[in-house]
Motif scaffolding. Structure first.
Motif, PDB file in Angstrom:
ATOM      1  N   ALA A 154      -2.415   4.001 -10.839  1.00  0.00           N
ATOM      2  CA  ALA A 154      -2.304   5.092 -11.827  1.00  0.00           C
ATOM      3  C   ALA A 154      -1.263   4.749 -12.900  1.00  0.00           C
ATOM      4  N   ALA A 155      -0.128   4.215 -12.482  1.00  0.00           N
ATOM      5  CA  ALA A 155       0.911   3.835 -13.451  1.00  0.00           C
ATOM      6  C   ALA A 155       0.424   2.700 -14.349  1.00  0.00           C
ATOM      7  N   ALA A 156      -0.346   1.775 -13.768  1.00  0.00           N
ATOM      8  CA  ALA A 156      -0.896   0.661 -14.554  1.00  0.00           C
ATOM      9  C   ALA A 156      -1.862   1.176 -15.617  1.00  0.00           C
ATOM     10  N   TYR A 157      -2.731   2.111 -15.237  1.00  0.00           N
ATOM     11  CA  TYR A 157      -3.646   2.722 -16.206  1.00  0.00           C
ATOM     12  C   TYR A 157      -2.869   3.433 -17.305  1.00  0.00           C
ATOM     13  N   GLU A 158      -1.885   4.228 -16.891  1.00  0.00           N
ATOM     14  CA  GLU A 158      -1.123   5.030 -17.852  1.00  0.00           C
ATOM     15  C   GLU A 158      -0.365   4.157 -18.853  1.00  0.00           C
ATOM     16  N   ASN A 159       0.068   2.981 -18.405  1.00  0.00           N
ATOM     17  CA  ASN A 159       0.864   2.099 -19.261  1.00  0.00           C
ATOM     18  C   ASN A 159       0.067   0.927 -19.821  1.00  0.00           C
ATOM     19  N   ASP A 160      -1.257   0.944 -19.599  1.00  0.00           N
ATOM     20  CA  ASP A 160      -2.150  -0.080 -20.140  1.00  0.00           C
ATOM     21  C   ASP A 160      -1.640  -1.483 -19.817  1.00  0.00           C
ATOM     22  N   LEU A 161      -1.379  -1.731 -18.524  1.00  0.00           N
ATOM     23  CA  LEU A 161      -0.852  -3.030 -18.106  1.00  0.00           C
ATOM     24  C   LEU A 161      -1.914  -4.123 -18.176  1.00  0.00           C
ATOM     25  N   THR A 162      -1.444  -5.331 -18.351  1.00  0.00           N
ATOM     26  CA  THR A 162      -2.328  -6.478 -18.227  1.00  0.00           C
ATOM     27  C   THR A 162      -2.573  -6.739 -16.745  1.00  0.00           C
ATOM     28  N   ARG A 163      -3.541  -7.595 -16.438  1.00  0.00           N
ATOM     29  CA  ARG A 163      -3.815  -7.937 -15.049  1.00  0.00           C
ATOM     30  C   ARG A 163      -2.577  -8.536 -14.396  1.00  0.00           C
ATOM     31  N   ASP A 164      -1.889  -9.439 -15.083  1.00  0.00           N
ATOM     32  CA  ASP A 164      -0.714 -10.088 -14.502  1.00  0.00           C
ATOM     33  C   ASP A 164       0.428  -9.101 -14.265  1.00  0.00           C
ATOM     34  N   PHE A 220       0.052  -5.903 -13.650  1.00  0.00           N
ATOM     35  CA  PHE A 220      -0.387  -5.090 -12.511  1.00  0.00           C
ATOM     36  C   PHE A 220      -0.161  -5.852 -11.207  1.00  0.00           C
ATOM     37  N   LEU A 221      -0.576  -7.117 -11.163  1.00  0.00           N
ATOM     38  CA  LEU A 221      -0.408  -7.906  -9.946  1.00  0.00           C
ATOM     39  C   LEU A 221       1.065  -8.103  -9.602  1.00  0.00           C
ATOM     40  N   ASN A 222       1.920  -8.241 -10.616  1.00  0.00           N
ATOM     41  CA  ASN A 222       3.353  -8.352 -10.377  1.00  0.00           C
ATOM     42  C   ASN A 222       3.893  -7.081  -9.720  1.00  0.00           C
ATOM     43  N   ALA A 223       3.489  -5.924 -10.235  1.00  0.00           N
ATOM     44  CA  ALA A 223       3.934  -4.653  -9.652  1.00  0.00           C
ATOM     45  C   ALA A 223       3.413  -4.505  -8.221  1.00  0.00           C
ATOM     46  N   MET A 224       2.174  -4.936  -7.971  1.00  0.00           N
ATOM     47  CA  MET A 224       1.610  -4.877  -6.615  1.00  0.00           C
ATOM     48  C   MET A 224       2.393  -5.790  -5.672  1.00  0.00           C
ATOM     49  N   LEU A 225       2.722  -6.985  -6.133  1.00  0.00           N
ATOM     50  CA  LEU A 225       3.481  -7.932  -5.319  1.00  0.00           C
ATOM     51  C   LEU A 225       4.852  -7.356  -4.957  1.00  0.00           C
ATOM     52  N   VAL A 226       5.529  -6.788  -5.938  1.00  0.00           N
ATOM     53  CA  VAL A 226       6.843  -6.182  -5.703  1.00  0.00           C
ATOM     54  C   VAL A 226       6.712  -5.025  -4.703  1.00  0.00           C
ATOM     55  N   ARG A 276       9.063  -0.425 -11.265  1.00  0.00           N
ATOM     56  CA  ARG A 276       8.947  -1.682 -12.025  1.00  0.00           C
ATOM     57  C   ARG A 276       8.110  -1.449 -13.281  1.00  0.00           C
ATOM     58  N   ILE A 277       7.014  -0.721 -13.135  1.00  0.00           N
ATOM     59  CA  ILE A 277       6.126  -0.460 -14.276  1.00  0.00           C
ATOM     60  C   ILE A 277       6.832   0.384 -15.333  1.00  0.00           C
ATOM     61  N   TYR A 278       7.609   1.383 -14.884  1.00  0.00           N
ATOM     62  CA  TYR A 278       8.290   2.280 -15.825  1.00  0.00           C
ATOM     63  C   TYR A 278       9.668   1.770 -16.266  1.00  0.00           C
ATOM     64  N   ARG A 321      17.696  -1.349 -10.573  1.00  0.00           N
ATOM     65  CA  ARG A 321      18.161  -1.005  -9.226  1.00  0.00           C
ATOM     66  C   ARG A 321      19.030   0.261  -9.227  1.00  0.00           C
ATOM     67  N   GLU A 322      19.924   0.387 -10.196  1.00  0.00           N
ATOM     68  CA  GLU A 322      20.842   1.531 -10.249  1.00  0.00           C
ATOM     69  C   GLU A 322      20.088   2.834 -10.506  1.00  0.00           C
ATOM     70  N   LYS A 323      19.130   2.786 -11.405  1.00  0.00           N
ATOM     71  CA  LYS A 323      18.347   3.983 -11.717  1.00  0.00           C
ATOM     72  C   LYS A 323      17.536   4.433 -10.496  1.00  0.00           C
ATOM     73  N   LEU A 324      16.976   3.472  -9.771  1.00  0.00           N
ATOM     74  CA  LEU A 324      16.210   3.795  -8.568  1.00  0.00           C
ATOM     75  C   LEU A 324      17.117   4.378  -7.488  1.00  0.00           C
ATOM     76  N   LYS A 325      18.295   3.787  -7.294  1.00  0.00           N
ATOM     77  CA  LYS A 325      19.259   4.288  -6.306  1.00  0.00           C
ATOM     78  C   LYS A 325      19.679   5.725  -6.643  1.00  0.00           C
ATOM     79  N   ASN A 326      19.958   5.987  -7.910  1.00  0.00           N
ATOM     80  CA  ASN A 326      20.335   7.337  -8.330  1.00  0.00           C
ATOM     81  C   ASN A 326      19.223   8.336  -8.054  1.00  0.00           C
ATOM     82  N   ARG A 327      17.990   7.921  -8.253  1.00  0.00           N
ATOM     83  CA  ARG A 327      16.846   8.810  -8.005  1.00  0.00           C
ATOM     84  C   ARG A 327      16.768   9.182  -6.532  1.00  0.00           C
ATOM     85  N   LEU A 328      16.928   8.191  -5.651  1.00  0.00           N
ATOM     86  CA  LEU A 328      16.876   8.463  -4.212  1.00  0.00           C
ATOM     87  C   LEU A 328      18.020   9.388  -3.792  1.00  0.00           C
ATOM     88  N   GLU A 329      19.217   9.166  -4.344  1.00  0.00           N
ATOM     89  CA  GLU A 329      20.358  10.026  -4.012  1.00  0.00           C
ATOM     90  C   GLU A 329      20.133  11.458  -4.483  1.00  0.00           C
TER      91      GLU A 329
END
Length: 198
Positions: A52-62, A64-70, A106-108, A112-120
């Motif tokens: 869904a994030a890939a569609y919303e951000n019009d990602l390329t195949r690579d 998208f695959l990078n985000a999937m790998l992560v 990763r897509i948005y 690391r800091e922004k993600l940590k703050n979100r979880l907190e």
């Protein structure tokens, strides 16, 4: 309603709707993957959200695959860390949430800091919610004549009207769900600690 297509459906949804629909579909149709070490299905937690994030951000195949790998790598490592910490199997969603957050983050463009703050902030919101639910349950019991000692120990509680009994049952269910979410976040926190430096 939104702009993101959902696989197998001609309707379009916003990010939350599309990721939820595709996530549920992958699980409901049993088309999820499997991972022996974590005894779970890592992809079913995040594929819908990453797609869904890939569609919303019009990602390329690579991209998208990078985000999937992560997302895969994070989910599997988080699952292994959580299993190691608790010493028993957990559902895919427990650690799949970490992979979802990291893959979509990763897509948005989250660092690391922004993600940590979100979880907190999620933990704080759940803690506040649990306190509110407990207070509302206690207030209903006090209005029915229960003492603090009766509420604390659950002994000889007064008989409640059917309406109040239903309300307490609903509040207790909500509280259990919040506790499950808090437990999952605690597992995520421990997993992230173990992932530091990897």
């Amino acid at each position: 309603e939104g702009d993101i297509p959902v696989i197998g459906n001609d309707k379009k949804f916003n990010f939350m709707g599309a990721s939820t629909a595709m996530g549920h579909s992958s699980n409901a149709y049993d088309i999820d993957d499997g991972h022996n070490m974590t005894r779970a299905h890592p992809g079913t937690s995040f594929v819908g959200a990453v797609l869904a994030a890939a569609y919303e951000n019009d990602l390329t195949r690579d991209q998208f695959l990078n985000a999937m790998l992560v997302a895969y790598e994070t989910t599997i490592r988080s699952g292994a860390a959580i299993m190691d910490y608790y010493q028993y199997a957990h559902s895919s969603g427990t650690f799949g949430a970490v992979g979802t957050a990291v893959g979509v983050g990763r897509i948005y463009g989250f660092d690391r800091e922004k993600l940590k703050n979100r979880l907190e902030s999620d933990w704080i919101a759940l803690d506040i919610k649990s306190s509110q639910l407990i207070k509302e349950i206690n207030d209903i019991l006090k209005d029915a004549g229960a003492t603090d000692a009766q509420i604390k120990w659950g002994d000889d509680l007064p008989v409640l009207s059917l309406e109040k009994e239903k309300r307490i049952n609903k509040l207790e269910t909500d509280l259990k769900n919040v506790i499950v979410d808090m437990t999952a976040l605690k597992g995520v926190e421990e997993a992230l600690k173990k992932l530091e430096g990897i």
